[in-house]
Motif scaffolding. Structure first.
Motif, PDB file in Angstrom:
ATOM      1  N   ARG A 168     -11.906 -11.608  -4.125  1.00  0.00           N
ATOM      2  CA  ARG A 168     -10.890 -12.816  -4.490  1.00  0.00           C
ATOM      3  C   ARG A 168      -9.598 -12.344  -4.680  1.00  0.00           C
ATOM      4  NH1 ARG A 168      -9.258 -13.339  -9.954  1.00  0.00           N
ATOM      5  NH2 ARG A 168     -10.412 -11.976 -11.257  1.00  0.00           N
ATOM      6  N   ILE A 169      -8.472 -13.142  -4.629  1.00  0.00           N
ATOM      7  CA  ILE A 169      -7.282 -12.887  -4.893  1.00  0.00           C
ATOM      8  C   ILE A 169      -6.617 -13.384  -6.124  1.00  0.00           C
ATOM      9  CG2 ILE A 169      -4.938 -13.448  -4.002  1.00  0.00           C
ATOM     10  CD1 ILE A 169      -5.967 -13.664  -1.212  1.00  0.00           C
ATOM     11  N   GLN A 189      -2.870  -9.054  -5.254  1.00  0.00           N
ATOM     12  CA  GLN A 189      -3.741  -8.365  -6.014  1.00  0.00           C
ATOM     13  C   GLN A 189      -5.070  -8.808  -5.531  1.00  0.00           C
ATOM     14  OE1 GLN A 189      -2.603  -6.091  -8.243  1.00  0.00           O
ATOM     15  NE2 GLN A 189      -4.640  -5.609  -8.714  1.00  0.00           N
ATOM     16  N   VAL A 190      -5.720  -8.016  -5.122  1.00  0.00           N
ATOM     17  CA  VAL A 190      -7.138  -8.234  -4.632  1.00  0.00           C
ATOM     18  C   VAL A 190      -8.196  -7.618  -5.685  1.00  0.00           C
ATOM     19  CG1 VAL A 190      -8.789  -8.106  -2.869  1.00  0.00           C
ATOM     20  CG2 VAL A 190      -6.368  -8.110  -2.160  1.00  0.00           C
ATOM     21  N   GLY A 231     -17.111   3.717  -1.956  1.00  0.00           N
ATOM     22  CA  GLY A 231     -17.938   4.165  -2.822  1.00  0.00           C
ATOM     23  C   GLY A 231     -17.909   3.415  -4.241  1.00  0.00           C
ATOM     24  N   LEU A 232     -17.855   1.971  -4.057  1.00  0.00           N
ATOM     25  CA  LEU A 232     -17.777   1.209  -5.245  1.00  0.00           C
ATOM     26  C   LEU A 232     -19.351   0.966  -5.770  1.00  0.00           C
ATOM     27  CD1 LEU A 232     -15.877  -0.381  -7.556  1.00  0.00           C
ATOM     28  CD2 LEU A 232     -16.068  -2.420  -5.598  1.00  0.00           C
ATOM     29  N   LYS A 272      -9.625  -3.273  -8.567  1.00  0.00           N
ATOM     30  CA  LYS A 272      -8.080  -3.816  -8.126  1.00  0.00           C
ATOM     31  C   LYS A 272      -7.335  -3.056  -7.252  1.00  0.00           C
ATOM     32  CE  LYS A 272      -8.451  -6.215 -12.694  1.00  0.00           C
ATOM     33  NZ  LYS A 272      -7.704  -6.381 -13.791  1.00  0.00           N
ATOM     34  N   ARG A 273      -6.942  -3.897  -6.129  1.00  0.00           N
ATOM     35  CA  ARG A 273      -6.084  -3.117  -5.244  1.00  0.00           C
ATOM     36  C   ARG A 273      -5.088  -4.254  -4.939  1.00  0.00           C
ATOM     37  NH1 ARG A 273      -8.963   0.487  -6.629  1.00  0.00           N
ATOM     38  NH2 ARG A 273     -10.186   1.907  -5.618  1.00  0.00           N
ATOM     39  N   LYS A 274      -3.838  -3.488  -4.237  1.00  0.00           N
ATOM     40  CA  LYS A 274      -2.788  -4.288  -3.871  1.00  0.00           C
ATOM     41  C   LYS A 274      -2.607  -4.212  -2.310  1.00  0.00           C
ATOM     42  CE  LYS A 274       2.312  -4.376  -4.524  1.00  0.00           C
ATOM     43  NZ  LYS A 274       3.535  -3.746  -5.116  1.00  0.00           N
ATOM     44  N   ALA A 275      -2.797  -5.416  -1.735  1.00  0.00           N
ATOM     45  CA  ALA A 275      -2.597  -5.377  -0.331  1.00  0.00           C
ATOM     46  C   ALA A 275      -1.006  -5.943  -0.060  1.00  0.00           C
ATOM     47  CB  ALA A 275      -3.363  -6.614   0.346  1.00  0.00           C
ATOM     48  N   GLN A 276      -0.365  -5.097   0.573  1.00  0.00           N
ATOM     49  CA  GLN A 276       1.168  -5.077   0.949  1.00  0.00           C
ATOM     50  C   GLN A 276       1.482  -5.589   2.428  1.00  0.00           C
ATOM     51  OE1 GLN A 276       3.739  -4.311  -1.485  1.00  0.00           O
ATOM     52  NE2 GLN A 276       4.534  -5.349   0.041  1.00  0.00           N
TER      53      GLN A 276
END
Length: 189
Positions: A102-103, A118-119, A154-155, A162-166
């Motif tokens: 989700r975003i 923010q994903v 490997g989650l 949480k990751r940022k898609a730029q």
């Protein structure tokens, strides 16, 4: 004649030159112009200023992200009528890959006008998995203006990342974020 002036030299004596070269030494070396020093200092100064600017922008981005989190920016929602395309891999039983992503936040940087999302990825499968998520940034008309990709390796089952898609292209104010593609595969090993 006056007492305050020395007598003139006799006509048969020659005046001595200010620089006398010893025999076999040649002419004195020419004076350096200093152009190399000026160029070196200019390049060094420019690199220093660029590094300061980069550091400033890095910390400015962190400060802006922190201030948006404190303001409680509401989560971005996918555009109505647009379903994300999802690649479902043969993962163990659990949720579909699209349900795992989700975003949480969609922003456009006020300084450089690059969009970011923010994903949040929650592994809903029964085993460790790798994720590749593509996010599209679209303007008010639904036209794509940029995209960004995030990945997690490997989650573990039930774990959150949480990751940022730029996005790397300028986007207008009011740009929306949507998940374009989710690819989940079983983690190796």
């Amino acid at each position: 004649m006056s007492d305050s002036f020395p007598p003139p030299p006799p006509p048969h004596q020659q005046q001595q030159q200010p620089w006398v070269t010893p025999p076999g030494w040649g002419e004195p070396p020419p004076r350096k112009s200093g152009a190399g020093l000026a160029i070196g200092l200019s390049v060094g100064g420019a690199l220093f200023v660029l590094s300061l600017l980069g550091t400033f922008l890095y910390f400015l981005g962190d400060a802006l992200a922190a201030s948006e989190e404190r303001r409680g920016t509401p989560p971005a929602e996918a555009l109505p009528g647009h379903e994300p395309s999802v690649t479902v891999s043969p993962a163990p039983a659990g949720t579909d890959a699209e349900e795992d992503v989700r975003i949480a936040k969609c922003t456009v940087d006020p300084v450089i006008a690059w969009p970011a999302a923010q994903v949040v990825i929650v592994n809903g499968s029964g085993a460790a998995a790798d994720y590749a998520v593509t996010v599209e940034f679209v303007d008010k008309d639904g036209t794509q203006v940029a995209d960004g990709i995030v990945g997690v390796v490997g989650l573990g089952p039930g774990q959150t990342a949480k990751r940022k898609a730029q996005g790397l292209d300028e986007a207008p104010s009011g740009t929306k974020c949507r998940i374009a593609d989710v690819h989940r595969t079983p983690a190796a090993g």
